[in-house]
Write a protein that holds these residues in place. Structure first.
Motif, PDB file in Angstrom:
ATOM      1  N   ARG A   9       0.845  -1.187   0.000  1.00  0.00           N
ATOM      2  CA  ARG A   9       0.000   0.000   0.000  1.00  0.00           C
ATOM      3  C   ARG A   9       0.886   1.244   0.000  1.00  0.00           C
ATOM      4  NH1 ARG A   9      -5.231  -1.119   0.683  1.00  0.00           N
ATOM      5  NH2 ARG A   9      -5.744   0.923   1.549  1.00  0.00           N
ATOM      6  N   ARG A  31      -2.893   0.136  -4.702  1.00  0.00           N
ATOM      7  CA  ARG A  31      -1.740   0.507  -3.875  1.00  0.00           C
ATOM      8  C   ARG A  31      -2.128   1.389  -2.694  1.00  0.00           C
ATOM      9  NH1 ARG A  31       0.125  -3.666  -5.809  1.00  0.00           N
ATOM     10  NH2 ARG A  31       1.464  -3.646  -7.641  1.00  0.00           N
ATOM     11  N   ASP A  54       2.086   0.643 -12.536  1.00  0.00           N
ATOM     12  CA  ASP A  54       3.085   0.376 -11.499  1.00  0.00           C
ATOM     13  C   ASP A  54       4.156   1.467 -11.466  1.00  0.00           C
ATOM     14  OD1 ASP A  54       1.988  -1.958 -10.468  1.00  0.00           O
ATOM     15  OD2 ASP A  54       3.049  -3.254 -11.877  1.00  0.00           O
TER      16      ASP A  54
END
Length: 253
Positions: free
Chosen positions: A2, A29, A223
């Motif tokens: 996270r 995330r 990402d």
């Protein structure tokens, strides 16, 4: 992981493709809220917002034509008002038409520049005003490996993406004292529904050249954006992160 716990993020052009992958990665995330921007693809953006909520984050859809400077500023203000603050902006929205340079009109050139560069300028300027009041934040531009590797029919797009990379470096320099970090991400060929059928020879060439042997996925770009928006990148600004499976490392001679 996270990495973005509690953040409020705005992702432009998040109705599908790369933008969808970025928005979902931010939710996965740990982002507290994700603003899903679109210009016309409202139904697709609403679907992304539903998925963001399923992942545990708040979400809202905001519409704006980012070719209009005031619309950019309004979008950022509304995003910050909705979230109570704005921690991250991902400038993903853009267009990628194909037109031979010799046959390109000035209007066609300006359309690509306005959609891909002027929108980044205006949204970042607006975000700097909001984020500086909250102690800083992260801005990430989605550029392209075409910023340094032009393709036939993409002169306007390649030039625009090169400008996006340099804008990130310039903004990092000037907005750094206000607490903003500004970077860019340059994806390679990202898969989408129907791509192999629409461009089989291009996909085949890519797969033959990419060291990692596959097309990119929207979440690969997501990402990279999540990393740059996270505390792990707290001392990274003015950089271009290439996400292309290594294809740029392939010799051209």
């Amino acid at each position: 992981m996270r990495l973005l716990e509690g953040q409020v993020a705005l992702v432009t052009g998040a109705g599908g493709g790369i933008g969808r992958g970025i928005a979902l990665r931010f939710a996965e995330r740990g982002a507290a809220g994700v603003v899903v921007h679109c210009r016309t693809s409202v139904a697709a953006a609403e679907e992304v917002a539903v998925r963001v909520r399923e992942l545990g984050a708040r979400a809202t859809v905001l519409r704006a034509d980012l070719r209009d400077e005031e619309a950019c500023h309004r979008l950022v203000r509304e995003a910050a008002e909705w979230g109570g603050r704005l921690d991250s902006l991902v400038n993903n929205a853009g267009v990628q038409p194909v037109q031979a340079l010799a046959a390109m009109s000035a209007d066609e050139w300006r359309e690509v520049v306005d959609a891909n560069v002027s929108s980044v300028f205006a949204c970042t300027q607006a975000a700097a005003e909001v984020m500086s009041e909250g102690g800083g934040g992260s801005v990430t531009h989605i550029a392209s490996i075409e910023a340094g590797h032009p393709a036939a029919g993409h002169a306007h797009y390649s030039a625009a993406k090169a400008a996006v990379v340099m804008h990130a470096r310039s903004a990092a320099l000037e907005y750094g004292p206000l607490g903003l970090r500004v970077n860019s991400v340059s994806p390679g060929l990202i898969d989408r529904e129907g791509l192999t059928g629409d461009w089989p020879e291009g996909v085949e060439r890519w797969l033959g050249k990419a060291p990692l042997g596959r097309l990119g996925r929207p979440e690969d770009v997501g990402d990279a954006c999540a990393f740059l928006a996270s505390p792990l990148a707290s001392w990274i600004t003015g950089q271009d992160l290439v996400v292309d499976g290594g294809v740029s490392a392939r010799p051209t001679w």
